[in-house]
Design an enzyme around this catalytic site. Sequence first.
Site, PDB file in Angstrom:
ATOM      1  N   HIS A 194       0.594 -11.478   2.432  1.00 16.09           N
ATOM      2  CA  HIS A 194      -0.413 -10.804   1.613  1.00 16.09           C
ATOM      3  C   HIS A 194      -1.098 -11.748   0.620  1.00 16.09           C
ATOM      4  O   HIS A 194      -2.283 -11.586   0.340  1.00 16.09           O
ATOM      5  CB  HIS A 194       0.237  -9.638   0.862  1.00 16.09           C
ATOM      6  N   TYR A 234       0.824  -1.215   0.000  1.00 10.74           N
ATOM      7  CA  TYR A 234       0.000   0.000   0.000  1.00 10.74           C
ATOM      8  C   TYR A 234       0.854   1.259   0.000  1.00 10.74           C
ATOM      9  O   TYR A 234       0.354   2.347  -0.273  1.00 10.74           O
ATOM     10  CB  TYR A 234      -0.920   0.035   1.231  1.00 10.74           C
TER      11      TYR A 234
END
Length: 279
Positions: free
Chosen positions: A109, A51
Amino acid sequence: MSEIPTYTLNDGTTLPAIGFGTYPLKGEDGTAAIVSALEAGYRLLDTAVNYENETEVGEALRRSGLPRDQVQVASKIPGRHHGYDDAVASVHGSLERLGLDYLDLQLIHWPNPRHGKYVDAWRALVDLREKGLVRAIGVSNFTEEQLARIIEATGVTPAVNQIELHPRFPQQDMLAVHERLGIRTEAWSPMGKRRAPLGEDAVTAAAQAHDVTPGQVILRWHVQRGSLPIPKSADPERQRQNLDVFGFELSADQVSAITALGEADGRLFGGDPDTHEEM
């Protein structure tokens, strides 16, 4: 606003029943939005290396003035950091960017199956937990087979699996897998992104019946199915609305009607997680 309940995870740690998604909040505006979320009452912040906003999350936490032990911070190791040493370095990098001594929840992730090193990354997380650098460990976007592989290799079951889950992709099978294994389901894209079913009859009828917004109905649908949603919004009023889902209860028929939207939709979801750049 009703008090936010908590879930006790399989390792004895706890998480609030709703969190705040921080992608793609960046820069000064992003920091301000995260501070606003903390002021609204969110106590779980979800970020990730990919991110590129861990610095903003850490700064928002400091600006909020809240004690560290009152806010839980989660981050994620990207697919390119799956070797054991790479995974350890990745977590240290996250802590440095966040300006924190420990993470409350650290996830892989996604499994990056083409490279097949996610077991090594999981071993790294198990060891980092033992050292106290992370409190709870989990995964994201893992299948039943991939969960079984890391559990068999280490004897450690993830506390969390964060998956794409929303009314158009209700993930019945994975919810059942998680229930059997004692894994808490977290939902990324809990509304369904651009195809959020805010205007569907099943949602609007429930919203009218409970005098709430369609978005609140969808988040309440998550809560009643045992899924921990992580909605994303930079708008302070929407942030408050998204958090205010514990003062009403959907009927079993209302939950079933919303779940049926996915069965009727006929489209296979399961896209790449969030940034679409996990390789």
